[in-house]
Design a protein around this motif. Structure first.
Motif, short mmCIF file in Angstrom:
data_model
loop_
_atom_site.label_atom_id
_atom_site.label_comp_id
_atom_site.label_asym_id
_atom_site.label_seq_id
_atom_site.Cartn_x
_atom_site.Cartn_y
_atom_site.Cartn_z
N ASN A 4 0.81 -1.22 0.00
CA ASN A 4 0.00 0.00 0.00
C ASN A 4 0.84 1.26 0.00
O ASN A 4 0.32 2.35 -0.14
CB ASN A 4 -0.95 0.01 1.20
CG ASN A 4 -1.98 -1.09 1.10
OD1 ASN A 4 -2.41 -1.45 0.00
ND2 ASN A 4 -2.36 -1.65 2.23
N GLU A 5 2.17 1.12 0.16
CA GLU A 5 3.03 2.29 0.15
C GLU A 5 3.17 2.80 -1.27
O GLU A 5 3.20 2.03 -2.22
CB GLU A 5 4.43 1.93 0.67
CG GLU A 5 4.51 1.81 2.17
CD GLU A 5 5.95 1.59 2.61
OE1 GLU A 5 6.83 2.33 2.13
OE2 GLU A 5 6.16 0.69 3.42
N THR A 6 3.26 4.12 -1.40
CA THR A 6 3.53 4.69 -2.71
C THR A 6 5.00 5.05 -2.78
O THR A 6 5.62 5.36 -1.77
CB THR A 6 2.67 5.94 -2.97
OG1 THR A 6 2.94 6.91 -1.95
CG2 THR A 6 1.19 5.59 -3.01
N PHE A 7 5.54 5.00 -3.96
CA PHE A 7 6.94 5.30 -4.19
C PHE A 7 7.04 6.52 -5.08
O PHE A 7 6.51 6.51 -6.20
CB PHE A 7 7.63 4.09 -4.83
CG PHE A 7 9.05 4.36 -5.22
CD1 PHE A 7 10.03 4.45 -4.26
CD2 PHE A 7 9.39 4.51 -6.55
CE1 PHE A 7 11.35 4.70 -4.62
CE2 PHE A 7 10.70 4.75 -6.92
CZ PHE A 7 11.68 4.84 -5.95
N ASP A 8 7.68 7.56 -4.59
CA ASP A 8 7.90 8.75 -5.39
C ASP A 8 9.31 8.68 -5.95
O ASP A 8 10.28 8.81 -5.21
CB ASP A 8 7.72 10.02 -4.55
CG ASP A 8 6.28 10.26 -4.15
OD1 ASP A 8 5.38 9.90 -4.93
OD2 ASP A 8 6.06 10.79 -3.05
N PRO A 9 9.43 8.46 -7.25
CA PRO A 9 10.77 8.33 -7.84
C PRO A 9 11.52 9.66 -7.82
O PRO A 9 10.91 10.74 -7.80
CB PRO A 9 10.49 7.89 -9.27
CG PRO A 9 9.13 8.39 -9.57
CD PRO A 9 8.39 8.34 -8.26
#
Length: 98
Positions: A4-9
């Motif tokens: 459920n974590e989002t990853f901001d590149p």
């Protein structure tokens, strides 16, 4: 990592030979024979990938001591680093399928 974590590149804005500014997201980095390399994929203003192909650039330092990303001029060096990235990405995508 929680699903459920989002990853901001990490986003890089690079200027091409014609002076156009383009955005790229970092998809991988590695160190090989004392040099650092980054694999970047083009993204739009919303951070969405605009191509499945990625570019590989070498980390360097300019005359002012600033960190820069450079095109790899040596074909053998590029091929070696590209093979390493391809192997790493294949492992990641293989792991995601299982």
């Amino acid at each position: 990592m929680d699903n459920n974590e989002t990853f901001d590149p990490e986003i890089y804005t690079l200027t091409d030979e014609e002076g156009n500014e383009l955005n790229f997201a970092l998809i991988g980095s590695l160190e090989h024979e004392g040099a650092e390399y980054k694999a970047l994929v083009p993204v739009d203003e919303n951070g969405e990938e605009t191509s499945e192909e990625y570019v590989i650039l070498k980390c360097g330092v300019d005359e002012n001591g600033e960190a820069v990303l450079e095109t790899i001029e040596d074909d053998e060096e590029f091929d070696t680093v590209a093979d390493i990235f391809d192997d790493e990405f294949a492992d990641i995508f293989y792991d995601d399928e299982n």
